[in-house]
Design an enzyme around this catalytic site. Structure first.
Site, PDB file in Angstrom:
ATOM      1  N   ARG A 193      28.129  35.741  35.359  1.00 11.22           N
ATOM      2  CA  ARG A 193      29.583  35.643  35.233  1.00 11.22           C
ATOM      3  C   ARG A 193      30.105  34.567  36.180  1.00 11.22           C
ATOM      4  NH1 ARG A 193      30.750  37.139  40.080  1.00 11.22           N
ATOM      5  NH2 ARG A 193      29.635  38.865  41.077  1.00 11.22           N
ATOM      6  N   GLY A 194      31.375  34.263  36.089  1.00 15.41           N
ATOM      7  CA  GLY A 194      31.986  33.372  37.056  1.00 15.41           C
ATOM      8  C   GLY A 194      32.203  34.084  38.383  1.00 15.41           C
ATOM      9  N   THR A 203      29.778  39.952  44.757  1.00 20.47           N
ATOM     10  CA  THR A 203      30.577  41.163  44.873  1.00 20.47           C
ATOM     11  C   THR A 203      29.648  42.357  44.951  1.00 20.47           C
ATOM     12  OG1 THR A 203      32.568  42.292  44.064  1.00 20.47           O
ATOM     13  CG2 THR A 203      30.890  41.738  42.427  1.00 20.47           C
ATOM     14  N   HIS A 240      28.904  46.449  43.739  1.00 19.34           N
ATOM     15  CA  HIS A 240      29.167  47.559  42.837  1.00 19.34           C
ATOM     16  C   HIS A 240      28.487  48.792  43.394  1.00 19.34           C
ATOM     17  CE1 HIS A 240      30.984  44.987  39.946  1.00 19.34           C
ATOM     18  NE2 HIS A 240      29.865  44.403  39.539  1.00 19.34           N
ATOM     19  N   ALA A 299      38.262  43.499  41.802  1.00 24.56           N
ATOM     20  CA  ALA A 299      37.658  42.178  41.597  1.00 24.56           C
ATOM     21  C   ALA A 299      37.561  41.901  40.105  1.00 24.56           C
ATOM     22  CB  ALA A 299      36.272  42.122  42.235  1.00 24.56           C
ATOM     23  N   ILE A 300      37.638  40.631  39.745  1.00 18.95           N
ATOM     24  CA  ILE A 300      37.531  40.214  38.352  1.00 18.95           C
ATOM     25  C   ILE A 300      36.542  39.066  38.249  1.00 18.95           C
ATOM     26  CG2 ILE A 300      38.762  39.107  36.427  1.00 18.95           C
ATOM     27  CD1 ILE A 300      41.251  40.665  37.282  1.00 18.95           C
ATOM     28  N   GLY A 327      33.959  41.751  33.510  1.00 22.66           N
ATOM     29  CA  GLY A 327      35.328  42.242  33.520  1.00 22.66           C
ATOM     30  C   GLY A 327      35.864  42.579  34.887  1.00 22.66           C
ATOM     31  N   CYS A 329      33.441  37.833  47.194  1.00 21.75           N
ATOM     32  CA  CYS A 329      34.146  36.825  46.385  1.00 21.75           C
ATOM     33  C   CYS A 329      34.372  35.526  47.151  1.00 21.75           C
ATOM     34  CB  CYS A 329      35.471  37.383  45.880  1.00 21.75           C
ATOM     35  SG  CYS A 329      35.286  38.876  44.893  1.00 21.75           S
TER      36      CYS A 329
END
Length: 247
Positions: free
Chosen positions: A85-86, A90, A92, A160-161, A173, A191
């Site tokens: 992803r971009g 991060t 989780h 976060a996205i 997402g 991030c």
């Protein structure tokens, strides 16, 4: 409606058919999630599967986006996964609601900036259900809350996205912190934001005792207002990821 990020509009075109809404119980392995996302996104692009919103939790881990720098791993306390992803690094883990969003932007409007701004707006509206004032920032993707209790100019990220677009279908997402262990973020520069004025928070850290069911209901309600209706018959939790149909 206008966002604070370069006057980007929020809100996407509505699809004619409902979006499938799935909730997985337990902790889902990251590799499993990636494989399911890739398979489902390809099926959506081929026109043989409906759009999908998938809510889940992962075991503790770090993910690296396409802009991640190895120096931003301070201590690899948990497995590090390349996400595709971009964004940067991060975390989780349990107590965090991860929402994987697989929507067809060919039908909804092929505008990535608008899509990201709409994801932020979705989380901001969901947080408002619990009297939390989430905000977007022009220079920092995600959803932030002001923390005057920590000092002037202090802000913490609560969601976060990170997204990827493949054949105009979205993958990855949002990660919204409910009651996760915030100390786990100490192993990375989250991030890529190292400014000491900006930290990480959760609903529990803000003094909001909110259940997963309450979060999920707020997310579903606000999603329908921004993106269109979901297939309510698919809202029941999956007991086993292995039973999750790919198409």
């Amino acid at each position: 409606m206008i966002s604070a990020r370069d006057d980007v509009m929020v809100g996407l075109d509505r699809a004619s058919s409902p979006v499938e809404w799935r909730i997985s119980e337990g902790l889902v392995a990251y590799e499993t999630a990636l494989a399911l996302m890739e398979t489902r996104a390809a099926a959506i692009a081929d026109g043989v599967a409906s759009e999908l919103i998938w809510l889940l939790e992962h075991p503790p881990l770090y993910t690296a986006g396409t802009s991640a720098k190895r120096a931003e791993v301070i201590e690899a306390r948990f497995p590090v996964h390349s996400a595709g992803r971009g964004g940067q690094f991060t975390y989780h883990g349990p107590g965090q609601r991860v929402v994987y969003v697989m929507l067809d932007l060919k039908r909804r409007g092929p505008d990535v900036r608008r899509f990201v701004a709409t994801l932020e707006e979705w989380i901001i509206r969901a947080l408002a259900n619990f009297d939390v004032a989430g905000e977007r920032r022009a220079d920092r993707i995600g959803v932030w809350v002001r923390r005057p209790d920590k000092g002037a100019g202090r802000e913490d990220k609560i969601a976060a996205i990170g997204v990827r677009i493949k054949r105009w279908v979205t993958l990855h997402g949002v990660a919204l912190n409910i009651d996760c262990d915030l100390s786990h973020y100490a192993g990375i520069v989250p991030c890529g934001v190292s400014d000491p004025r900006y930290g990480i928070t959760s609903l529990a850290d803000l003094g909001r005792a909110v259940t997963r069911a309450e979060i999920d209901e707020a997310l579903r309600r606000e999603f329908e207002r921004l993106f269109g209706r979901v297939a309510r018959g698919q809202a029941a939790a999956d007991s086993l990821v292995a039973s999750f149909p790919a198409t």
